[in-house]
Design an enzyme around this catalytic site. Structure first.
Site, PDB file in Angstrom:
ATOM      1  N   TYR A 157       0.856  -1.200   0.000  1.00 52.95           N
ATOM      2  CA  TYR A 157       0.000   0.000   0.000  1.00 52.95           C
ATOM      3  C   TYR A 157       0.885   1.240   0.000  1.00 52.95           C
ATOM      4  CZ  TYR A 157      -2.964   3.736   1.864  1.00 52.95           C
ATOM      5  OH  TYR A 157      -3.626   4.927   2.054  1.00 52.95           O
ATOM      6  N   GLU A 162      -3.571   7.545  -4.057  1.00 45.93           N
ATOM      7  CA  GLU A 162      -3.445   6.283  -3.312  1.00 45.93           C
ATOM      8  C   GLU A 162      -3.303   5.117  -4.276  1.00 45.93           C
ATOM      9  OE1 GLU A 162      -5.959   5.040   0.415  1.00 45.93           O
ATOM     10  OE2 GLU A 162      -6.825   4.058  -1.328  1.00 45.93           O
TER      11      GLU A 162
END
Lengths: 290, 380
Positions: free
Chosen positions: B101, B190
């Protein structure tokens, strides 16, 4: 005394020749603010109702002793105008312009804080010290001089509360609109510290709204640093998450920035929070009258 | 402004972040063609501006073009948390060995961009932050200094990436992500997940990208990416008329001047026991055209049973606003009950003007709370 603007303010308006800059600059002068010059690059040598227009802020400082700048230039040029004012040695910059990109403000915020310059705004109504000086778009005629400091992220909501205080016979030391954007030059904490240091201010009203965590930070700061009573109001209890409510900064992101969380943070530190603008003014009046 | 996955990936591609090859499709036929062009297995991904599409059945693996078409038939029109799927992203399927991530957000509290990186990708990051906070490496960047390569190393080594080739690839992507963040005025970038394939290639499998509305004037190409159909139809109408409007789910239409006062008005309607239908900010003005534009949006909502005008006159005078309201009522021939509350500069004059004209459906109340209560009663 009072904070940010007063009898010593020597104002230069960046964008005085534009319609908004002209209207409000002259309005501020009519109120008694010492408006000494305007700046519009390329229009140096002209004047606006007797106020000299210069090409640079540096000239306003060196030749006319300007110490405060008000910015009315369009958003794409606002960041440049702030840098110009700060570089010229202006210690107090009030940026009224709406729609300044957030990334511009990240850089400006870091820049001005490193230099100790006071920046109010952008996207704000400015600052008014009743009876002394008005720099911005606050309708001065509805306020009177007094001992209550008022700081807010919103314009009309502040006018509403200030107006109710006036009707109750109470006045203000200074009214400061810090602006509704995600990143503004001065936070609640910055202004609260100034009110705490100002002998004329005895009570403080803080008007917050959804988004960010400045009210929560203010709650901790008030408990740790302030001896003067503070009353708060928060707008946006019924705002849905993820929606921008008029101000770019008024947005609940995920579960953070809610009005309920802000109210709880303030009340946990013993700060009273009014449920309506009227009730907020009544609480202040109750405290101020003992 | 939130971007769809495929739009965010386009911006990633522009700064050099590796993404899978894909095509946009709006019909099952287009999905089949896209799968044929791409060749091999593909993933059909619903393009919606909300999370949880996988669980809702909006992401499917297709082994061939025929399956792609079949999946597309099922996914188009799917309602995912109120968002109806109209666009599909058809992408070459990637084999996944690891899921990481990576994000860069606008930390308005600290007033700096914030990197977050963890090797525990593919799941909700708030869960990682809550359950295994040590696994999540956070790093702020000074906006004046900008990005420096050591920051990428801090993130990569800090999160415990051990494979040298991965370290190198991810460090490069971190720099590219900062580039995208600044270059496109992002509020959020993101990548979840950032994957490593079995042969050790790192790439962005998804994208979440939010661009600052105030900066769109310098990104006309991104501004054009806005999907007006995805917005609430009333909000799209409001945008076209330059009215600041947010749709809520109630019966009392709310119109105020100034964002803070309007938010407060919405709150007071709720405290009075009603349900606000919307947030509508007239802004600094109060001229007839502004009132007409606002009312034309508010009254398009069939749920609205009454409208509450809450005006504080500052530089805008209440008598001007009163005339604006009357002119708007006259032009629009509205019969909905209206409650008006005026305060501030020239409020008495404004109330007198309204009382003199006295349209049957117009009620004037002296305070915010009384006006809200009246509007709630009239909407019941």
């Amino acid at each position: 005394m009072s904070i940010i603007v007063d009898d010593d303010t020597r104002l230069v308006v960046q964008g005085l020749t534009g319609s908004e800059g002209r209207f409000h600059g002259l309005r501020n002068r009519a109120y008694g603010t010492n408006l000494i010059a305007g700046v519009t690059p390329g229009k140096g040598g002209q004047d606006v109702e007797g106020v000299p227009v210069l090409n640079t802020v540096a000239e306003a400082v060196s030749a006319h002793g300007a110490n405060t700048a008000m910015i009315f230039v369009p958003a794409p040029f606002a960041a440049d105008a702030v840098y110009e004012a700060v570089d010229a040695g202006i210690a107090t910059v009030i940026c009224i312009t709406e729609g300044v990109p957030a990334h511009d403000m990240l850089r400006i915020h870091t820049y001005v804080h490193n230099l100790g310059v006071t920046l109010i705004g952008p996207n704000c109504p400015g600052a008014l010290s009743p009876g002394k000086a008005n720099v911005g778009i606050i309708p001065a005629e509805i306020f009177t001089a007094g001992n209550i400091g008022l700081v807010s992220r919103s314009g009309t909501l502040t006018y509403q509360i200030g107006h109710e205080l006036t009707q109750m016979g109470l006045g203000n030391s200074t009214i400061v609109g810090i602006g509704g954007d995600p990143v503004v030059g001065s936070s609640f904490v910055d202004i609260l510290a100034k009110f705490q240091a100002d002998p004329e201010t005895e009570y403080i009203v803080m008007v917050g709204e959804i988004g960010g965590d400045e009210e929560e930070k203010a709650a901790a700061f008030i408990e740790a640093e302030l001896t003067k009573p503070v009353v708060a109001y928060i707008a946006g209890f019924t705002a849905p998450p993820g929606k921008t409510m008029g101000h770019a900064g008024a947005i609940i992101s995920g579960s953070s920035g809610t009005a309920a969380a802000k109210k709880a943070a303030l009340e946990a530190k013993g700060i009273r929070v009014g449920t309506t603008p009227t009730e907020t003014a009544e609480i202040v009046a109750g405290i101020a009258r003992g | 402004m939130d971007l769809y996955e495929y739009q965010g990936k386009e911006l990633f591609r522009r700064v050099g972040i590796p993404v899978g090859d894909g095509r946009l499709a709006t019909t099952p036929g287009e999905a089949r063609q896209a799968a044929e062009v791409l060749g091999g297995p593909v993933v059909i991904k619903a393009q919606v501006l909300t999370g949880g599409r996988g669980k809702a059945g909006g992401v499917k693996l297709a082994r061939n073009a025929h399956e792609a078409e079949e999946h597309a038939k099922n996914i188009i029109g799917l309602d995912i948390k109120g968002h109806v799927v109209k666009r599909l992203w058809v992408e070459q399927a990637s084999d996944i060995a690891k899921e990481y991530y990576l994000s860069l957000t606008f930390d308005r509290g600290v007033k700096k961009p914030l990197f977050m990186f963890t090797t525990q990708g593919g799941i909700d990051i708030e869960q990682v932050a809550a359950e295994t906070p040590d696994a999540l490496v956070r790093l702020h960047v000074d906006p004046l200094e900008g990005f420096n390569p050591w920051q990428a190393r801090r993130l990569v080594y800090g999160a415990g990436v051990t494979e040298p080739s991965e370290q190198k690839q991810i460090a490069k992507i971190i720099g590219q992500l900062y580039d995208a963040f600044v270059r496109f005025d992002a509020m959020l970038c993101e990548v979840n997940p950032l994957i490593v394939t079995p042969d050790g290639i790192v790439k962005a499998l998804d994208s979440k990208f939010t661009v600052d509305d105030n900066a769109l004037y310098r990104h006309p190409d991104i501004a054009e990416m806005r999907d007006e159909d995805a917005a609430d139809p009333l909000e799209a109408l409001a945008r076209a008329k330059h009215v600041t409007y947010v749709k809520l789910d109630g019966e009392v239409g709310v119109c105020g001047n100034g964002a803070g006062l309007t938010m407060s008005t919405v709150d007071v309607v709720t405290f009075a026991g009603g349900r606000p239908a919307n947030f509508c900010d007239l802004g600094g003005g109060g001229d007839a055209q502004g009132v007409v534009d606002a009312l034309s949006v508010i009254t398009q909502d069939p749920q609205v049973k009454a409208v509450f005008f809450n005006i504080f006159g500052g530089i805008t005078r209440c008598d001007e606003v009163a005339r604006g309201i009357l002119q708007a009522l006259d032009e629009m021939k509205l019969e909905l009950p209206m409650v008006v509350r005026l305060d501030g500069t020239n409020a008495e004059e404004g109330r007198r003007i309204l009382a003199e004209a006295a349209p049957a459906n117009l009620h004037v109340s002296p305070t915010m709370l009384e006006a809200a209560t009246r509007a709630v009663e009239l909407a019941a």
